[in-house]
Structure formats: C-alpha cells, structure tokens
Design a protein around this motif. Structure first.
Motif, PDB file in Angstrom:
ATOM      1  N   MET A 104       0.885  -1.295   0.073  1.00 52.19           N
ATOM      2  CA  MET A 104       0.124  -0.085   0.037  1.00 52.19           C
ATOM      3  C   MET A 104       0.962   1.133   0.059  1.00 52.19           C
ATOM      4  N   SER A 105       0.541   2.134  -1.152  1.00 51.20           N
ATOM      5  CA  SER A 105       1.417   3.337  -1.006  1.00 51.20           C
ATOM      6  C   SER A 105       0.939   4.305   0.120  1.00 51.20           C
ATOM      7  N   LYS A 106       2.007   5.133   0.154  1.00 50.14           N
ATOM      8  CA  LYS A 106       1.526   6.335   1.426  1.00 50.14           C
ATOM      9  C   LYS A 106       1.296   7.565   0.533  1.00 50.14           C
ATOM     10  N   LEU A 107       0.438   8.344   1.557  1.00 55.85           N
ATOM     11  CA  LEU A 107       0.053   9.604   0.973  1.00 55.85           C
ATOM     12  C   LEU A 107       1.209  10.561   0.880  1.00 55.85           C
ATOM     13  N   LYS A 108       1.409  11.142  -0.438  1.00 56.01           N
ATOM     14  CA  LYS A 108       2.477  12.088  -0.855  1.00 56.01           C
ATOM     15  C   LYS A 108       2.033  13.462  -0.104  1.00 56.01           C
ATOM     16  N   HIS A 163     -10.927  10.450   5.465  1.00 59.47           N
ATOM     17  CA  HIS A 163     -10.763   9.389   6.145  1.00 59.47           C
ATOM     18  C   HIS A 163     -12.205   9.162   6.977  1.00 59.47           C
ATOM     19  N   PHE A 164     -12.529  10.253   7.855  1.00 59.27           N
ATOM     20  CA  PHE A 164     -13.676   9.913   8.762  1.00 59.27           C
ATOM     21  C   PHE A 164     -15.012   9.961   7.932  1.00 59.27           C
ATOM     22  N   LEU A 165     -14.991  10.793   6.896  1.00 63.29           N
ATOM     23  CA  LEU A 165     -16.287  11.053   5.970  1.00 63.29           C
ATOM     24  C   LEU A 165     -16.388   9.886   4.839  1.00 63.29           C
ATOM     25  N   LEU A 166     -15.806   9.187   4.665  1.00 64.08           N
ATOM     26  CA  LEU A 166     -15.645   8.259   3.675  1.00 64.08           C
ATOM     27  C   LEU A 166     -16.780   7.494   3.725  1.00 64.08           C
ATOM     28  N   PRO A 167     -17.238   6.605   4.826  1.00 60.51           N
ATOM     29  CA  PRO A 167     -18.374   5.890   4.823  1.00 60.51           C
ATOM     30  C   PRO A 167     -19.651   6.678   4.328  1.00 60.51           C
ATOM     31  N   GLN A 168     -19.820   8.215   4.733  1.00 65.39           N
ATOM     32  CA  GLN A 168     -20.868   8.804   4.310  1.00 65.39           C
ATOM     33  C   GLN A 168     -20.915   9.590   2.923  1.00 65.39           C
ATOM     34  N   LEU A 169     -19.862   9.495   2.275  1.00 62.39           N
ATOM     35  CA  LEU A 169     -19.623  10.242   1.108  1.00 62.39           C
ATOM     36  C   LEU A 169     -19.870   9.319  -0.001  1.00 62.39           C
ATOM     37  N   ASP A 170     -20.530   9.798  -1.130  1.00 62.91           N
ATOM     38  CA  ASP A 170     -20.809   9.012  -2.354  1.00 62.91           C
ATOM     39  C   ASP A 170     -19.567   8.885  -3.290  1.00 62.91           C
ATOM     40  N   THR A 171     -18.613   7.864  -2.973  1.00 61.89           N
ATOM     41  CA  THR A 171     -17.491   7.726  -3.866  1.00 61.89           C
ATOM     42  C   THR A 171     -17.868   7.386  -5.325  1.00 61.89           C
ATOM     43  N   GLY A 172     -19.078   7.029  -5.638  1.00 66.11           N
ATOM     44  CA  GLY A 172     -19.376   6.658  -7.059  1.00 66.11           C
ATOM     45  C   GLY A 172     -19.540   7.983  -7.928  1.00 66.11           C
ATOM     46  N   LEU A 173     -19.438   9.225  -7.169  1.00 71.00           N
ATOM     47  CA  LEU A 173     -19.113  10.277  -8.028  1.00 71.00           C
ATOM     48  C   LEU A 173     -17.818  10.735  -8.610  1.00 71.00           C
ATOM     49  N   LEU A 174     -16.999  10.088  -7.970  1.00 72.29           N
ATOM     50  CA  LEU A 174     -15.520  10.250  -8.621  1.00 72.29           C
ATOM     51  C   LEU A 174     -15.353   9.636  -9.898  1.00 72.29           C
ATOM     52  N   GLN A 175     -14.755  10.526 -10.772  1.00 67.95           N
ATOM     53  CA  GLN A 175     -14.699  10.168 -12.333  1.00 67.95           C
ATOM     54  C   GLN A 175     -13.240   9.827 -12.436  1.00 67.95           C
ATOM     55  N   ARG A 176     -12.280  10.475 -12.103  1.00 66.25           N
ATOM     56  CA  ARG A 176     -11.133  10.389 -12.520  1.00 66.25           C
ATOM     57  C   ARG A 176     -10.232   9.393 -11.938  1.00 66.25           C
ATOM     58  N   PRO A 214      -7.798   3.895  -1.539  1.00 62.74           N
ATOM     59  CA  PRO A 214      -7.134   2.827  -0.626  1.00 62.74           C
ATOM     60  C   PRO A 214      -6.075   3.571   0.195  1.00 62.74           C
ATOM     61  N   VAL A 215      -5.536   4.439  -0.430  1.00 65.76           N
ATOM     62  CA  VAL A 215      -4.458   5.148   0.337  1.00 65.76           C
ATOM     63  C   VAL A 215      -5.089   5.893   1.547  1.00 65.76           C
ATOM     64  N   ILE A 216      -6.420   6.625   1.333  1.00 72.95           N
ATOM     65  CA  ILE A 216      -6.822   7.397   2.226  1.00 72.95           C
ATOM     66  C   ILE A 216      -7.678   6.500   3.298  1.00 72.95           C
ATOM     67  N   GLN A 227      -3.944   6.814   8.518  1.00 78.68           N
ATOM     68  CA  GLN A 227      -4.256   6.938  10.079  1.00 78.68           C
ATOM     69  C   GLN A 227      -4.395   8.376  10.409  1.00 78.68           C
ATOM     70  N   PRO A 228      -5.599   8.910  10.993  1.00 75.83           N
ATOM     71  CA  PRO A 228      -5.812  10.125  11.126  1.00 75.83           C
ATOM     72  C   PRO A 228      -4.969  10.731  12.328  1.00 75.83           C
ATOM     73  N   ALA A 229      -4.533  12.067  12.202  1.00 76.31           N
ATOM     74  CA  ALA A 229      -3.493  12.658  13.364  1.00 76.31           C
ATOM     75  C   ALA A 229      -4.437  12.748  14.767  1.00 76.31           C
ATOM     76  N   THR A 230      -5.574  12.760  14.657  1.00 74.60           N
ATOM     77  CA  THR A 230      -6.379  13.258  15.556  1.00 74.60           C
ATOM     78  C   THR A 230      -7.379  11.619  15.826  1.00 74.60           C
ATOM     79  N   ALA A 231      -7.458  11.199  17.321  1.00 75.42           N
ATOM     80  CA  ALA A 231      -8.390  10.196  17.432  1.00 75.42           C
ATOM     81  C   ALA A 231      -9.964  10.366  17.502  1.00 75.42           C
ATOM     82  N   ALA A 232     -10.266  11.747  17.534  1.00 75.37           N
ATOM     83  CA  ALA A 232     -11.655  12.170  17.859  1.00 75.37           C
ATOM     84  C   ALA A 232     -12.008  12.412  16.184  1.00 75.37           C
ATOM     85  N   GLU A 233     -13.466  12.230  16.342  1.00 73.35           N
ATOM     86  CA  GLU A 233     -14.042  12.651  15.097  1.00 73.35           C
ATOM     87  C   GLU A 233     -14.082  14.302  14.730  1.00 73.35           C
ATOM     88  N   PRO A 234     -14.064  14.465  13.708  1.00 78.68           N
ATOM     89  CA  PRO A 234     -14.233  15.936  13.147  1.00 78.68           C
ATOM     90  C   PRO A 234     -15.388  16.577  14.020  1.00 78.68           C
TER      91      PRO A 234
END
Length: 102
Positions: free
Chosen positions: A1-5, A65-78, A86-88, A92-99
């Motif tokens: 798995m690649s890391k976030l650049k 990362h926190f919003l991914l379950p709620q987001l409609d990733t089907g809208l992503l085209q590119r 998968p990288v996102i 591992q979020p810097a904060t443990a709490a939800e936004p």
C-alpha cells in the motif's frame, strides 16, 4: 500500500475529490483546535489558511478518512481520484476524535 504524498499535486487531488462529492473546501483564518471545521449542512470544509501544504493535506486526508463511509464515492470520475481512495482508507488520522461539525 502506498503512502500519502505531501505535495501540491496531492492537495489539488484531495480538493478535487471533495468537489466531485459536493463539498467546497475553503482556507480561512480561524481557531480550529484540529485545524479544520466542517459545516455538514452546507457541505463546506474550512481549513486553517496558515497551514503549510503538508498540514492542509493532513487535515483533508483526516476528514476524508472520517467522512468516507458517508460520501458517495460513486461520484468520483477520474482514475487518480479512485486510485487515492485505498491510500486514504489506510490513512491513520492525526486526531483520534471525530471532526467537529456545526
């Protein structure tokens, strides 16, 4: 798995991904404890404008990362946006709490 650049290209890609999913990302002055604030009712994300590129990327990746379950990733085209998911997901979020949301 690649890391976030942590470069301007990744920042632009994250901003575009949020835009495709109906969120507006703005950089404003504010006293956000986590560096960002999200207004869910308006689908607006506000990130501390004084953050450097890597700080902005960290904030947006944490939010994605926190919003991914709620987001409609089907809208992503590119292809590059789909490749970053998968990288996102493994990010591992810097904060443990939800936004915080208003």
């Amino acid at each position: 798995m690649s890391k976030l650049k942590y470069n301007k290209s990744t920042l632009s890609t994250l901003e575009e991904m949020f835009a495709e999913m109906g969120y507006m990302v703005r950089y404003e002055k504010g006293n956000f404890k986590s560096g960002y604030c999200i207004l869910k009712s308006k689908r607006l994300i506000v990130v501390n404008k004084y953050f450097p590129t890597d700080g902005r990327i960290s904030c947006l990746a944490d939010l994605m990362h926190f919003l991914l379950p709620q987001l409609d990733t089907g809208l992503l085209q590119r292809e590059e946006h789909l490749a970053l998911l998968p990288v996102i997901e493994s990010h591992q979020p810097a904060t443990a709490a939800e936004p915080s949301a208003e």
